[in-house]
Design a protein around this motif. Structure first.
Motif, PDB file in Angstrom:
ATOM      1  N   ALA A 146       0.843  -1.194   0.000  1.00 46.26           N
ATOM      2  CA  ALA A 146       0.000   0.000   0.000  1.00 46.26           C
ATOM      3  C   ALA A 146       0.874   1.238   0.000  1.00 46.26           C
ATOM      4  CB  ALA A 146      -0.918   0.003   1.215  1.00 46.26           C
ATOM      5  N   PRO A 147       0.484   2.295  -0.699  1.00 43.01           N
ATOM      6  CA  PRO A 147       1.300   3.514  -0.727  1.00 43.01           C
ATOM      7  C   PRO A 147       1.347   4.170   0.639  1.00 43.01           C
ATOM      8  CG  PRO A 147      -0.840   3.925  -1.712  1.00 43.01           C
ATOM      9  CD  PRO A 147      -0.765   2.448  -1.456  1.00 43.01           C
ATOM     10  N   LEU A 148       2.487   4.774   0.900  1.00 45.13           N
ATOM     11  CA  LEU A 148       2.633   5.484   2.159  1.00 45.13           C
ATOM     12  C   LEU A 148       1.872   6.797   2.070  1.00 45.13           C
ATOM     13  CD1 LEU A 148       6.440   4.915   2.813  1.00 45.13           C
ATOM     14  CD2 LEU A 148       4.503   3.679   3.807  1.00 45.13           C
ATOM     15  N   THR A 149       1.043   7.041   3.034  1.00 47.96           N
ATOM     16  CA  THR A 149       0.232   8.268   3.044  1.00 47.96           C
ATOM     17  C   THR A 149       0.783   9.239   4.075  1.00 47.96           C
ATOM     18  OG1 THR A 149      -1.272   7.260   4.642  1.00 47.96           O
ATOM     19  CG2 THR A 149      -1.842   7.044   2.322  1.00 47.96           C
ATOM     20  N   THR A 150       0.948  10.467   3.652  1.00 43.22           N
ATOM     21  CA  THR A 150       1.425  11.511   4.562  1.00 43.22           C
ATOM     22  C   THR A 150       0.251  12.009   5.388  1.00 43.22           C
ATOM     23  OG1 THR A 150       3.047  12.168   2.918  1.00 43.22           O
ATOM     24  CG2 THR A 150       2.585  13.745   4.693  1.00 43.22           C
ATOM     25  N   PRO A 151       0.382  11.933   6.695  1.00 39.98           N
ATOM     26  CA  PRO A 151      -0.762  12.382   7.518  1.00 39.98           C
ATOM     27  C   PRO A 151      -1.076  13.852   7.290  1.00 39.98           C
ATOM     28  CG  PRO A 151       1.214  12.107   8.863  1.00 39.98           C
ATOM     29  CD  PRO A 151       1.540  11.537   7.514  1.00 39.98           C
ATOM     30  N   THR A 152      -2.330  14.145   7.215  1.00 40.12           N
ATOM     31  CA  THR A 152      -2.770  15.530   7.010  1.00 40.12           C
ATOM     32  C   THR A 152      -2.519  16.334   8.271  1.00 40.12           C
ATOM     33  OG1 THR A 152      -4.481  14.725   5.524  1.00 40.12           O
ATOM     34  CG2 THR A 152      -4.734  16.977   6.356  1.00 40.12           C
ATOM     35  N   PRO A 153      -1.783  17.409   8.153  1.00 37.56           N
ATOM     36  CA  PRO A 153      -1.501  18.193   9.372  1.00 37.56           C
ATOM     37  C   PRO A 153      -2.779  18.798   9.934  1.00 37.56           C
ATOM     38  CG  PRO A 153      -0.796  19.408   7.418  1.00 37.56           C
ATOM     39  CD  PRO A 153      -1.182  18.026   6.958  1.00 37.56           C
ATOM     40  N   VAL A 154      -2.872  18.713  11.224  1.00 40.29           N
ATOM     41  CA  VAL A 154      -4.040  19.284  11.902  1.00 40.29           C
ATOM     42  C   VAL A 154      -3.805  20.779  12.078  1.00 40.29           C
ATOM     43  CG1 VAL A 154      -5.472  19.206  13.979  1.00 40.29           C
ATOM     44  CG2 VAL A 154      -4.423  17.104  13.081  1.00 40.29           C
ATOM     45  N   PRO A 155      -4.690  21.621  11.568  1.00 40.95           N
ATOM     46  CA  PRO A 155      -4.468  23.071  11.710  1.00 40.95           C
ATOM     47  C   PRO A 155      -4.517  23.509  13.165  1.00 40.95           C
ATOM     48  CG  PRO A 155      -6.684  22.634  10.900  1.00 40.95           C
ATOM     49  CD  PRO A 155      -5.949  21.312  10.894  1.00 40.95           C
ATOM     50  N   THR A 156      -3.591  24.398  13.495  1.00 41.74           N
ATOM     51  CA  THR A 156      -3.549  24.925  14.853  1.00 41.74           C
ATOM     52  C   THR A 156      -4.695  25.907  15.040  1.00 41.74           C
ATOM     53  OG1 THR A 156      -1.146  24.740  14.826  1.00 41.74           O
ATOM     54  CG2 THR A 156      -2.116  26.136  16.551  1.00 41.74           C
ATOM     55  N   PRO A 157      -5.508  25.711  16.050  1.00 43.30           N
ATOM     56  CA  PRO A 157      -6.648  26.626  16.232  1.00 43.30           C
ATOM     57  C   PRO A 157      -6.178  28.042  16.535  1.00 43.30           C
ATOM     58  CG  PRO A 157      -6.387  25.203  18.150  1.00 43.30           C
ATOM     59  CD  PRO A 157      -5.432  24.684  17.103  1.00 43.30           C
ATOM     60  N   THR A 158      -6.829  29.000  15.911  1.00 46.69           N
ATOM     61  CA  THR A 158      -6.507  30.414  16.128  1.00 46.69           C
ATOM     62  C   THR A 158      -7.037  30.842  17.490  1.00 46.69           C
ATOM     63  OG1 THR A 158      -6.706  30.783  13.750  1.00 46.69           O
ATOM     64  CG2 THR A 158      -6.753  32.743  15.181  1.00 46.69           C
ATOM     65  N   PRO A 159      -6.167  31.411  18.316  1.00 48.74           N
ATOM     66  CA  PRO A 159      -6.657  31.822  19.651  1.00 48.74           C
ATOM     67  C   PRO A 159      -7.717  32.911  19.534  1.00 48.74           C
ATOM     68  CG  PRO A 159      -4.459  32.701  19.234  1.00 48.74           C
ATOM     69  CD  PRO A 159      -4.744  31.742  18.117  1.00 48.74           C
ATOM     70  N   LEU A 160      -8.736  32.766  20.301  1.00 51.44           N
ATOM     71  CA  LEU A 160      -9.820  33.750  20.303  1.00 51.44           C
ATOM     72  C   LEU A 160      -9.397  34.997  21.066  1.00 51.44           C
ATOM     73  CD1 LEU A 160     -12.851  31.391  21.051  1.00 51.44           C
ATOM     74  CD2 LEU A 160     -12.132  32.296  18.835  1.00 51.44           C
ATOM     75  N   PRO A 161      -9.816  36.170  20.615  1.00 53.66           N
ATOM     76  CA  PRO A 161      -9.444  37.401  21.337  1.00 53.66           C
ATOM     77  C   PRO A 161     -10.080  37.430  22.724  1.00 53.66           C
ATOM     78  CG  PRO A 161     -11.100  37.862  19.661  1.00 53.66           C
ATOM     79  CD  PRO A 161     -10.655  36.437  19.445  1.00 53.66           C
ATOM     80  N   THR A 162      -9.330  38.021  23.640  1.00 54.65           N
ATOM     81  CA  THR A 162      -9.827  38.122  25.011  1.00 54.65           C
ATOM     82  C   THR A 162     -11.015  39.075  25.055  1.00 54.65           C
ATOM     83  OG1 THR A 162      -7.572  37.782  25.804  1.00 54.65           O
ATOM     84  CG2 THR A 162      -9.175  38.659  27.386  1.00 54.65           C
ATOM     85  N   PRO A 163     -12.140  38.631  25.581  1.00 51.62           N
ATOM     86  CA  PRO A 163     -13.314  39.523  25.599  1.00 51.62           C
ATOM     87  C   PRO A 163     -13.095  40.722  26.512  1.00 51.62           C
ATOM     88  CG  PRO A 163     -13.733  37.543  26.898  1.00 51.62           C
ATOM     89  CD  PRO A 163     -12.420  37.329  26.198  1.00 51.62           C
TER      90      PRO A 163
END
Length: 276
Positions: A146-163
């Protein structure tokens, strides 16, 4: 003697060479290409290596959860017969039209990928016929990786602005209502007593006035009753008409016969005024 020894060794070697070539066993090879994605095709080539091979047969085993068998095509004059069974395929190779001598491709097998994973193809239990009679070539194996699959990078969540904190509202103080002092109890009781007396007098006056009005109405009714009783009762309209006709007939008299003959009418009554 020394000259005859090398000649004997050379003759022995030359005699053994054809025997070794005839005794070399037949072999089977497999290699393939393709695959790598769901629904793609995989081609597996089957080769035979031997001397004057005219027929072969064997059992092909593979992972049926990874690929499914599609077709088999003969190569170089070979006729392939397929007997598909659960989890294996029985193959027969007819090489009588063009016997194999040396390494030759005899068939191409086609499979379809139904799940992307490693899969091994094994051709075992091979049995055939060559120039020496029956032969049992070695098994052949090929592995589809089976072909080697490169894992899809998980996007880093953007920090929410402090209310921004909401400012606290300061409540205004509730104004205090100063109670109005109540009047003294003695004054209020006197006022209530006067009011009750006034209402009682007004009620008595009203009742007295109603009694007087009712008595006067009854006296008027009593006065009207005798006058109505002394009057004669009115006669019906039909009786009144009959009475009037009788009065008219009493005042009239019959006409003379001579007057009847002249006029040619029925005798009528003439009023008394004319008779006189």
């Amino acid at each position: 003697m020394k000259k005859t020894l090398p000649a004997l060794v050379l003759a022995l070697v030359l005699a053994l060479v054809p025997l070794a070539a005839a005794a070399a066993p037949s072999a089977m090879n497999m290699f393939g290409s393709g695959g790598g994605s769901l629904g793609s095709m995989v081609t597996v080539a089957v080769e035979a290596d031997g001397s004057d091979i005219s027929a072969l047969s064997g059992t092909l085993q593979y992972d049926t959860s990874a690929v499914s068998f599609v077709s088999a095509k003969g190569e170089n004059g070979c006729v392939v017969t397929v007997d598909e069974r659960p989890e294996l395929v029985m193959l027969s190779f007819d090489l009588s039209a063009a016997p194999v001598s040396g390494q030759t491709r005899i068939a191409t097998l086609t499979f379809q990928v139904i799940e992307v994973k490693d899969c091994s193809f094994t051709l075992s239990g091979v049995y055939g016929m060559d120039s020496d009679g029956e032969t049992e070539p070695s098994a052949a194996t090929w592995r589809l990786a089976a072909p080697l699959t490169t894992p899809t990078p998980v996007p880093t969540p953007t920090p929410l602005p402090t209310p921004t904190p909401i400012p606290t509202t300061t409540l205004a103080p509730t104004p205090t209502v100063t109670p109005i002092p109540a009047p003294p109890a003695s004054h209020s009781s006197a006022l209530w007593l006067v009011l009750l007396i006034f209402l009682a007098i007004a009620g008595l006056c009203g009742v007295t006035l109603l009694i007087i009005i009712r008595q006067r109405a009854q006296q008027k009714r009593r006065r009207k009753r005798p006058a109505a009783a002394s009057r004669p009762a009115p006669k019906p309209a039909a009786k009144q008409r009959q009475h009037d006709r009788r009065l008219i007939l009493d005042e009239e008299e019959p006409i003379e016969p001579a007057a009847e003959q002249e006029t040619g009418q029925t005798p009528r009554f003439a009023p008394r005024s004319k008779r006189r």
